[in-house]
Write a protein that holds these residues in place. Structure first.
Motif, PDB file in Angstrom:
ATOM      1  N   VAL A 695       0.846  -1.202   0.000  1.00 57.86           N
ATOM      2  CA  VAL A 695       0.000   0.000   0.000  1.00 57.86           C
ATOM      3  C   VAL A 695       0.876   1.243   0.000  1.00 57.86           C
ATOM      4  O   VAL A 695       0.636   2.208  -0.752  1.00 57.86           O
ATOM      5  N   ASP A 696       1.918   1.246   0.840  1.00 63.95           N
ATOM      6  CA  ASP A 696       2.829   2.391   0.899  1.00 63.95           C
ATOM      7  C   ASP A 696       3.532   2.598  -0.434  1.00 63.95           C
ATOM      8  O   ASP A 696       3.673   3.743  -0.910  1.00 63.95           O
ATOM      9  N   LEU A 697       3.979   1.499  -1.044  1.00 59.88           N
ATOM     10  CA  LEU A 697       4.686   1.613  -2.324  1.00 59.88           C
ATOM     11  C   LEU A 697       3.770   2.181  -3.394  1.00 59.88           C
ATOM     12  O   LEU A 697       4.171   3.067  -4.172  1.00 59.88           O
ATOM     13  N   GLU A 698       2.521   1.697  -3.437  1.00 63.31           N
ATOM     14  CA  GLU A 698       1.598   2.158  -4.478  1.00 63.31           C
ATOM     15  C   GLU A 698       1.336   3.646  -4.368  1.00 63.31           C
ATOM     16  O   GLU A 698       1.278   4.365  -5.377  1.00 63.31           O
ATOM     17  N   SER A 699       1.216   4.141  -3.147  1.00 59.27           N
ATOM     18  CA  SER A 699       0.969   5.584  -2.972  1.00 59.27           C
ATOM     19  C   SER A 699       2.208   6.402  -3.333  1.00 59.27           C
ATOM     20  O   SER A 699       2.094   7.497  -3.902  1.00 59.27           O
ATOM     21  N   ALA A 704       6.833   9.582  -7.147  1.00 63.21           N
ATOM     22  CA  ALA A 704       8.281   9.388  -7.280  1.00 63.21           C
ATOM     23  C   ALA A 704       8.660   9.210  -8.744  1.00 63.21           C
ATOM     24  O   ALA A 704       7.926   8.616  -9.531  1.00 63.21           O
ATOM     25  N   THR A 705       9.843   9.706  -9.111  1.00 62.16           N
ATOM     26  CA  THR A 705      10.345   9.555 -10.471  1.00 62.16           C
ATOM     27  C   THR A 705      11.850   9.316 -10.440  1.00 62.16           C
ATOM     28  O   THR A 705      12.514   9.528  -9.418  1.00 62.16           O
ATOM     29  N   GLY A 706      12.372   8.849 -11.577  1.00 65.14           N
ATOM     30  CA  GLY A 706      13.810   8.748 -11.771  1.00 65.14           C
ATOM     31  C   GLY A 706      14.520   7.916 -10.736  1.00 65.14           C
ATOM     32  O   GLY A 706      14.066   6.833 -10.344  1.00 65.14           O
ATOM     33  N   ILE A 707      15.679   8.448 -10.295  1.00 66.99           N
ATOM     34  CA  ILE A 707      16.511   7.718  -9.346  1.00 66.99           C
ATOM     35  C   ILE A 707      15.763   7.470  -8.042  1.00 66.99           C
ATOM     36  O   ILE A 707      15.890   6.406  -7.422  1.00 66.99           O
ATOM     37  N   GLN A 708      14.947   8.460  -7.631  1.00 67.00           N
ATOM     38  CA  GLN A 708      14.186   8.291  -6.391  1.00 67.00           C
ATOM     39  C   GLN A 708      13.238   7.104  -6.496  1.00 67.00           C
ATOM     40  O   GLN A 708      13.103   6.320  -5.562  1.00 67.00           O
ATOM     41  N   ARG A 709      12.602   6.946  -7.654  1.00 68.57           N
ATOM     42  CA  ARG A 709      11.674   5.824  -7.851  1.00 68.57           C
ATOM     43  C   ARG A 709      12.420   4.494  -7.803  1.00 68.57           C
ATOM     44  O   ARG A 709      11.986   3.532  -7.157  1.00 68.57           O
ATOM     45  N   ARG A 710      13.595   4.419  -8.495  1.00 73.36           N
ATOM     46  CA  ARG A 710      14.354   3.173  -8.500  1.00 73.36           C
ATOM     47  C   ARG A 710      14.821   2.802  -7.094  1.00 73.36           C
ATOM     48  O   ARG A 710      14.754   1.643  -6.675  1.00 73.36           O
ATOM     49  N   GLY A 711      15.295   3.791  -6.370  1.00 70.29           N
ATOM     50  CA  GLY A 711      15.755   3.519  -5.002  1.00 70.29           C
ATOM     51  C   GLY A 711      14.620   3.070  -4.104  1.00 70.29           C
ATOM     52  O   GLY A 711      14.799   2.168  -3.255  1.00 70.29           O
ATOM     53  N   MET A 712      13.445   3.646  -4.278  1.00 72.28           N
ATOM     54  CA  MET A 712      12.300   3.281  -3.468  1.00 72.28           C
ATOM     55  C   MET A 712      11.854   1.845  -3.766  1.00 72.28           C
ATOM     56  O   MET A 712      11.525   1.074  -2.856  1.00 72.28           O
ATOM     57  N   ILE A 713      11.894   1.436  -5.034  1.00 74.91           N
ATOM     58  CA  ILE A 713      11.496   0.078  -5.409  1.00 74.91           C
ATOM     59  C   ILE A 713      12.495  -0.928  -4.835  1.00 74.91           C
ATOM     60  O   ILE A 713      12.104  -1.978  -4.294  1.00 74.91           O
ATOM     61  N   LEU A 714      13.788  -0.632  -4.942  1.00 75.48           N
ATOM     62  CA  LEU A 714      14.795  -1.539  -4.401  1.00 75.48           C
ATOM     63  C   LEU A 714      14.663  -1.665  -2.891  1.00 75.48           C
ATOM     64  O   LEU A 714      14.802  -2.761  -2.317  1.00 75.48           O
ATOM     65  N   ALA A 715      14.388  -0.561  -2.224  1.00 77.83           N
ATOM     66  CA  ALA A 715      14.214  -0.598  -0.769  1.00 77.83           C
ATOM     67  C   ALA A 715      12.979  -1.409  -0.399  1.00 77.83           C
ATOM     68  O   ALA A 715      12.980  -2.168   0.593  1.00 77.83           O
ATOM     69  N   THR A 716      11.912  -1.278  -1.186  1.00 82.26           N
ATOM     70  CA  THR A 716      10.690  -2.041  -0.915  1.00 82.26           C
ATOM     71  C   THR A 716      10.937  -3.538  -1.127  1.00 82.26           C
ATOM     72  O   THR A 716      10.476  -4.380  -0.351  1.00 82.26           O
ATOM     73  N   LEU A 717      11.672  -3.856  -2.191  1.00 84.82           N
ATOM     74  CA  LEU A 717      11.976  -5.261  -2.454  1.00 84.82           C
ATOM     75  C   LEU A 717      12.770  -5.865  -1.300  1.00 84.82           C
ATOM     76  O   LEU A 717      12.504  -6.993  -0.861  1.00 84.82           O
ATOM     77  N   LEU A 718      13.738  -5.108  -0.795  1.00 86.01           N
ATOM     78  CA  LEU A 718      14.520  -5.576   0.352  1.00 86.01           C
ATOM     79  C   LEU A 718      13.622  -5.760   1.574  1.00 86.01           C
ATOM     80  O   LEU A 718      13.738  -6.756   2.308  1.00 86.01           O
ATOM     81  N   ARG A 719      12.708  -4.829   1.766  1.00 86.22           N
ATOM     82  CA  ARG A 719      11.807  -4.908   2.923  1.00 86.22           C
ATOM     83  C   ARG A 719      10.911  -6.141   2.818  1.00 86.22           C
ATOM     84  O   ARG A 719      10.681  -6.838   3.813  1.00 86.22           O
ATOM     85  N   LEU A 720      10.405  -6.440   1.606  1.00 85.54           N
ATOM     86  CA  LEU A 720       9.545  -7.612   1.435  1.00 85.54           C
ATOM     87  C   LEU A 720      10.318  -8.905   1.725  1.00 85.54           C
ATOM     88  O   LEU A 720       9.785  -9.849   2.312  1.00 85.54           O
ATOM     89  N   LYS A 721      11.591  -8.955   1.293  1.00 87.77           N
ATOM     90  CA  LYS A 721      12.415 -10.123   1.608  1.00 87.77           C
ATOM     91  C   LYS A 721      12.549 -10.303   3.119  1.00 87.77           C
ATOM     92  O   LYS A 721      12.453 -11.426   3.647  1.00 87.77           O
ATOM     93  N   GLN A 722      12.800  -9.201   3.811  1.00 84.41           N
ATOM     94  CA  GLN A 722      12.974  -9.276   5.263  1.00 84.41           C
ATOM     95  C   GLN A 722      11.683  -9.715   5.952  1.00 84.41           C
ATOM     96  O   GLN A 722      11.703 -10.525   6.883  1.00 84.41           O
ATOM     97  N   ILE A 723      10.564  -9.197   5.486  1.00 83.62           N
ATOM     98  CA  ILE A 723       9.280  -9.571   6.079  1.00 83.62           C
ATOM     99  C   ILE A 723       9.004 -11.063   5.856  1.00 83.62           C
ATOM    100  O   ILE A 723       8.492 -11.754   6.741  1.00 83.62           O
TER     101      ILE A 723
END
Length: 921
Positions: A695-699, A704-723
């Motif tokens: 939900v947080d990622l979708e909002s 978000a755009t550009g580098i900020q968007r890529r960094g946010m997706i990578l951080a979310t992917l890492l968070r999902l792995k940890q969860i």
């Protein structure tokens, strides 16, 4: 450790075992897959001083520990496991004393007993971890190693073996050099026996003992002035006279020193005291025709199950035939009457001497005549017949208390013998391969399928207890295919009960190996509440379209109608889930109705007697009696001077099929490495965090755009792995409760079996922060601390950790971060590898697996890859399996960055959570 002791090695949890201040201490014995013995703290209680001495001895090596048990601790109170080891060592020392000359250097290696005797000794083993590894070959190695160790120690002693043993325990003095002979004297009917005592002065040229009259010893030793040697020679005689009034009379009257003719009564008195003489160290020889150094006895012989009287099953009735025999030959009623009219002792029957205890024979005959009358009226059930044959009278232990089993001979008749042969020998001639099975069964798997077919067709319960990785699942799937051929459409299907985490494994294996089997998943992950309600309203109609219903232990407790249906098979996977018979799920399982039952478990079923009863209360209810009678029976087994679990083992053996990866006939037929998916569900806490993260990622994607968007997706992917690993890994609260992680629960299921089997495991993770919590969690499962290696471990410490893990008695598990421990290490002490989370690069995972799967590995390697169903982990895993172009880019070309290039809709779909598949109930 003694230089001669590698085959019989002992490990101990601590390098120094200090005496405890408490009155009691606890020790535990395990047998490792190699056959080596390991002694650890915890387990059975014994006096603290004894525990300290035993632990110190075993720390020096298992041979020294065995010598300690059979000498210093000869009269110490020991738990059954240690008492068993003591009996083994005591048996060796007894044989050594019979063969022992004065000097250790004169004694060649003492060969082990015959294989039949060693097999019998192995069967007497009490329940202990690793007991299934005990066999005649292992015990023979123990014997050889113990013999080498004793002779080495004795060689350092000027007095040789005799003085060495006397110093360790006064009971082990010079024995075996005086021999008592009893022989038949057919020339004198009034005194039909002759007695003579001899001593062995030297070996003949042929290497055989040369027996001389004992009177010669008095002359020779006196002539040589060797009073000390004479006293030493006669020590066993003196000890025997203290144990036996008959031997004492021989000494006092001087009969010991001259050949003497005896009456049958004299010979019988002598025979009764033979055990006491042998305990003192005397060698006793009796007529060669007498088996086991005793004359034959009239036996009450019963044949059970010559033919079947009703349908097969636990309650099937079998016939019962009774007779009195000598050496297998039935006596006539007149001969029986004649025997019972004579006095106890040695009597002449059919031109041979037999031993008679009239009271014991009469008691046995009366008891079994009562059984025969009961059988004539009500019949004997199949399970009663097996209890009688095994000698495990768990139902009515008091009824045979006055019957001496030495005067009873029981045997299976033709029909029952054929059934037992089928149960104990699964190598059937019929080909178990099924045309609808998309796999080629290995020979041992075919044997397993044939065994399951045989035992289920006769309506009994079977425990398939193969080692993890030998293919229990595919054997049961093949059985279901064979049953489908014999079952017309609409007949009752089979029920499979599994832990919720294994639903995915079973559905995947069924789709892969037997797509023609129609499976219905009765679980919230497979059915909507509406579908469940419809099924409960009219299960019979719905189940006509299914060959197999898959449900969970939790659903079994919450779905009463499951116990109202008579299933073709009731199958329990991970059957250790019912090891506590008082739990709700164990009681629910026993209420199931079925033609036959199967339990699947890789955990040894013989470690705890209570667990054994609970398992068989499901498989074959009543075979082991109720919980109370079984507890009383096993209490009697362990309270005796020499606990004997052989009757119980014989009773349950036909229903258990267990093959080990350590068996060379199995290993030669297996691949070197087997990789399995370990499907895991999400706990509620995980699912909630996972969903909130999406939900947080979708909002955030909306702005978000550009580098900020890529960094946010990578951080979310890492968070999902940890969860997916554990919510605490993301939140940082440090709690790491098992209930909050499906992976932790799955890890327990796998590692509890490994802990029972004393097998080592490597656990790889890409996250350094989870290594310590995993190690703390695993310590509670294995009961011992393990090792941890990550990027913060310095180089010298890494080698030390590897060396420690590689020791056979080293730590049972090793948690490694995949970056720090995935290359360059040799960890062949482990044969199981678990990837707790996925690196998503097969090359990296394979490199980590190769820490165990490499040159020097003597066992087959089993690899478990944890995947959370319904999450991004499952979707990445599917890409790996499909080997699509996208998977190569994702997995080999920095594909996590590629995900950042997806559009918002595709990305959210890829990361979405399938709650139906992910949630456990």
């Amino acid at each position: 450790m003694c230089n001669h002791s590698p085959p019989l090695h002992a490990g101990f949890a601590t390098a120094q075992y200090a005496p405890m201040e408490e009155a009691w201490a606890e020790l535990s014995i395990s047998v490792l897959p190699s056959g080596h013995v390991m002694l650890t703290e915890g387990g059975q209680r014994l006096a603290a001083p004894v525990a300290a001495r035993v632990a110190k001895a075993f720390a020096a090596g298992a041979p020294e520990g065995l010598v300690q048990l059979a000498t210093t601790e000869l009269q110490s109170a020991l738990p059954a496991e240690l008492a068993y080891l003591r009996d083994f060592a005591r048996g060796y020392l007894t044989q050594l004393c019979h063969a022992s000359p004065a000097e250790a250097g004169d004694l060649p290696p003492l060969p082990p007993p015959a294989q039949e005797e060693l097999t019998f000794i192995a069967m007497r083993c009490p329940p202990l971890p690793g007991a299934e590894y005990l066999n005649a070959s292992v015990l023979a190695e123990w014997w050889v190693t113990l013999d080498a160790h004793v002779r080495e120690l004795a060689g350092r002693n000027p007095g040789g073996i005799a003085e060495f043993l006397a110093q360790r325990s006064p009971l082990w003095r010079t024995v075996g050099r005086v021999t008592f002979h009893l022989a038949e004297n057919k020339r004198d009917p009034d005194r039909p026996f002759a007695f003579m005592a001899t001593y062995t002065s030297r070996l003949s040229a042929a290497g055989r003992p040369q027996h001389l009259p004992l009177a010669r010893a008095l002359q020779e030793y006196a002539g040589a002035g060797n009073r000390e040697g004479l006293l030493k020679l006669l020590v066993p005689v003196d000890q025997a006279s203290q144990r036996s009034a008959f031997v004492k009379s021989l000494v006092e009257t001087g009969t010991l020193y001259r050949p003497t003719a005896w009456s049958a009564a004299d010979a019988f008195r002598f025979l009764r005291d033979v055990p006491a003489m042998e305990e003192a160290g005397l060698v006793v020889r009796v007529p060669d025709l007498w088996k086991a150094r005793r004359p034959s006895r009239p036996m009450v012989s019963a044949t059970i199950g010559e033919k079947r009287k009703s349908a097969i099953g636990l309650e099937a009735l079998v016939d019962f035939d009774l007779s009195v025999t000598i050496d297998g030959q039935a006596l006539s009623p007149q001969e029986i009457e004649e025997i019972l009219s004579q006095q106890t002792g040695l009597v002449r029957i059919r031109d041979q001497w037999v031993e008679l205890d009239r009271d014991k024979l009469q008691a046995a005959l009366e008891h079994w005549k009562a059984v025969q009358r009961e059988a004539a009226q009500n019949g004997i059930s199949f399970q009663d017949a097996l209890r009688l044959l095994s000698g495990a009278q768990v139902q009515n232990p008091d009824t045979t208390a006055q019957v001496d089993p030495q005067w009873v001979g029981l045997s299976a008749g033709q029909w029952l013998g054929d059934v037992l042969k089928g149960l104990r020998n699964p190598q059937q001639t019929e080909d178990a391969q099924h045309p609808a099975l998309n796999a080629q069964l290995r020979p041992y798997q075919k044997a397993g399928v044939n065994w399951l077919r045989f035992i289920s067709e006769i309506g009994l319960g079977a425990c398939l207890a193969d080692d993890m990785g030998l293919g229990k699942t595919i054997q049961v799937i093949t059985l279901l295919l064979h049953l489908k051929d014999k079952s017309p459409h609409g007949t009752p299907c089979s029920l499979l009960v599994v832990p919720a985490s294994l639903i995915g494994n079973w559905t995947s294996e069924l789709a892969r190996f037997a797509p023609s089997l129609r499976a219905l998943v009765l679980h919230s992950s497979g059915l909507t509440p509406e579908q469940q309600a419809k099924l409960a309203a009219n299960p019979a109609e719905t189940l006509t379209d299914a060959d197999l219903v898959i449900t969970t232990y939790g659903m079994l407790m919450r779905t009463p109608w499951l116990t109202d249906i008579r299933w073709r098979l009731a199958i329990l996977d991970e059957a250790q889930a019912i090891k506590n018979g008082s739990t709700r799920q164990a009681r629910a399982a026993t209420r199931l109705q079925s033609v036959a039952r199967i339990a699947m478990t890789g955990t040894p079923v013989e470690n705890r007697l209570g667990d054994l009863w609970s398992l068989f209360n499901f498989l074959n209810p009543g075979l082991l009696g109720n919980a109370k009678t079984f507890a009383n029976y096993t209490k009697g087994l362990t309270s005796g001077e020499r606990p004997d679990f052989r009757p119980l083992r014989l009773l349950i053996k036909p229903y258990i099929l267990r093959r080990l990866k350590t068996d060379k006939t199995i290993i030669s037929d297996l691949p070197d490495k087997t990789e399995l998916k370990a499907w895991c569900g999400l706990a509620k806490a995980q699912a909630k965090l996972y969903q909130q993260t999406l939900v947080d990622l979708e909002s955030q994607l909306q702005i978000a755009t550009g580098i900020q968007r890529r960094g946010m997706i990578l951080a979310t992917l890492l968070r999902l792995k940890q969860i997916c690993n554990h919510p605490s890994q993301w939140t940082g609260d440090g709690e790491y409760a098992e209930a909050n992680s499906g992976k932790f629960a799955r890890l327990r299921e796998l590692c509890e079996e490994l802990a029972q089997r004393q097998q080592k495991v490597l656990i790889f993770t890409q996250f350094r922060e989870v290594t310590e919590p995993l190690a703390e969690y695993l310590q509670g499962i294995f009961g011992r601390p393990g090792l941890v290696l990550h990027g913060g471990t310095d180089i010298p410490q890494r080698k030390k950790l590897v060396d420690e893990f590689q020791r056979e008695d080293g730590p049972p598990f090793f948690v490694l971060s995949i970056k720090a421990g995935g290359t360059g290490l040799n960890l062949t002490a482990a044969s199981t590898v678990i990837h707790f989370d996925r690196w998503w690069n097969p090359a990296v995972e394979n490199q980590a697996t190769d820490r165990a799967f490499r040159i020097g590995q003597k066992s087959n390697v089993l690899v478990h890859k944890f995947v959370c169903r319904g999450t991004v982990e499952e979707k990445i895993d599917a890409l790996i399996e499909e080997k699509t172009g996208l998977s190569r880019e994702v997995l080999e070309g920095g594909g996590e960055r590629l995900l950042t290039e997806m559009n918002d809709r595709d990305l959210m779909q890829f990361l979405s959570l399938d709650l139906q598949k992910a949630m456990e109930n």
